[in-house]
Write a protein that holds these residues in place. Structure first.
Motif, PDB file in Angstrom:
ATOM      1  N   ALA A   1      -6.524   3.573   4.091  1.00 23.85           N
ATOM      2  CA  ALA A   1      -6.124   2.329   3.572  1.00 23.85           C
ATOM      3  C   ALA A   1      -4.423   2.046   3.854  1.00 23.85           C
ATOM      4  O   ALA A   1      -3.953   1.057   4.396  1.00 23.85           O
ATOM      5  CB  ALA A   1      -6.016   2.245   1.877  1.00 23.85           C
ATOM      6  N   LYS A   7      -7.392   6.962   0.933  1.00 25.34           N
ATOM      7  CA  LYS A   7      -5.935   6.411   0.541  1.00 25.34           C
ATOM      8  C   LYS A   7      -5.025   6.384   2.048  1.00 25.34           C
ATOM      9  O   LYS A   7      -4.389   5.424   2.348  1.00 25.34           O
ATOM     10  CB  LYS A   7      -4.969   7.320  -0.362  1.00 25.34           C
ATOM     11  CG  LYS A   7      -5.904   6.894  -1.808  1.00 25.34           C
ATOM     12  CD  LYS A   7      -5.143   7.845  -2.818  1.00 25.34           C
ATOM     13  CE  LYS A   7      -5.702   7.712  -4.266  1.00 25.34           C
ATOM     14  NZ  LYS A   7      -4.910   8.350  -5.365  1.00 25.34           N
ATOM     15  N   VAL A  42       0.792  -1.110  -0.069  1.00 21.06           N
ATOM     16  CA  VAL A  42      -0.034  -0.061   0.114  1.00 21.06           C
ATOM     17  C   VAL A  42       1.035   1.275   0.126  1.00 21.06           C
ATOM     18  O   VAL A  42       1.577   1.502   0.895  1.00 21.06           O
ATOM     19  CB  VAL A  42      -1.066  -0.032   1.228  1.00 21.06           C
ATOM     20  CG1 VAL A  42      -1.745   1.118   1.122  1.00 21.06           C
ATOM     21  CG2 VAL A  42      -1.624  -1.032   1.364  1.00 21.06           C
ATOM     22  N   ASN A  61      -4.363   1.550   7.715  1.00 25.20           N
ATOM     23  CA  ASN A  61      -4.820  -0.041   8.060  1.00 25.20           C
ATOM     24  C   ASN A  61      -3.959  -1.099   7.816  1.00 25.20           C
ATOM     25  O   ASN A  61      -3.668  -1.938   8.871  1.00 25.20           O
ATOM     26  CB  ASN A  61      -6.196  -0.123   7.174  1.00 25.20           C
ATOM     27  CG  ASN A  61      -7.320   0.453   7.799  1.00 25.20           C
ATOM     28  OD1 ASN A  61      -7.454   1.294   8.946  1.00 25.20           O
ATOM     29  ND2 ASN A  61      -8.552   0.648   6.799  1.00 25.20           N
TER      30      ASN A  61
END
Length: 198
Positions: free
Chosen positions: A97, A94, A82, A100
């Protein structure tokens, strides 16, 4: 001559007015955000580089913990896949994400950090302990870098939203607020450590 005098008086006043509208302060604040982001990325990269060495060392001493090691390796692969650039810092999806993926890696590391408590033979291994200390130090660096990044984001967001800098931020730069890091929902839960050492 009178027009020239008027221009001589108006030019400094115009320059002062523009300077008060964020022409210099907004890009300066944005560069501070980008620099803090670069430091945070460097700390995440340090962790990503360190984990394979730690995993290799632990594998030699803890065959019984293959599951933990596999989870850490998979979480590392997920975290490094990512990507988030400085241009993406205004996109909450974004940033979330990326956050995470990093949180999954942090969660996977917790059991690995506790291996030395469960298996006394690992305590005697100086390589393991040295790498363990480095991993803990890296996590501390990441926390400090996240704090620095959030402080830079807060200063930038405040600057582009307050008068008079808000004028220049919107007119000249089209500035958008940057997204700070927040704790993941799982951060509130205490990790469960079970080595099946019954």
């Amino acid at each position: 001559m009178t027009a020239l005098r008027r221009f001589g008086l108006v030019a400094p006043l115009a320059a002062f007015s523009l300077a008060g509208c964020g022409l210099n302060s907004v890009p300066t604040a944005e560069e501070q955000v980008n620099a803090a982001w670069g430091n945070l990325q460097a700390d995440y990269q340090r962790r990503a580089d360190l984990i394979p060495n730690l995993v290799s060392t632990v594998k030699g001493y803890a065959q019984q913990e293959k599951t933990v090691l596999i989870e850490v390796t998979q979480a590392r692969a997920s975290a490094t896949s990512v990507k988030l650039s400085a241009d993406d810092l205004s996109d909450p999806a974004k940033v979330q994400a990326f956050e995470n993926a990093q949180a999954r890696l942090s969660s996977a590391i917790i059991p690995l950090q506790r291996l030395q408590e469960a298996y006394p033979d690992l305590k005697s291994n100086q390589n393991f302990l040295a790498l363990q200390d480095q991993l803990e130090g890296t996590e501390n660096r990441i926390n400090a870098s996240r704090r620095d990044y959030n402080e830079a984001v807060q200063a930038y967001n405040t600057r582009i939203r307050t008068f008079p800098d808000a004028i220049g931020a919107k007119i000249f730069y089209g500035a958008k607020p940057k997204v700070p890091f927040a704790a993941s929902a799982k951060a509130q839960e205490a990790p469960t450590v079970d080595f099946n050492a019954g």
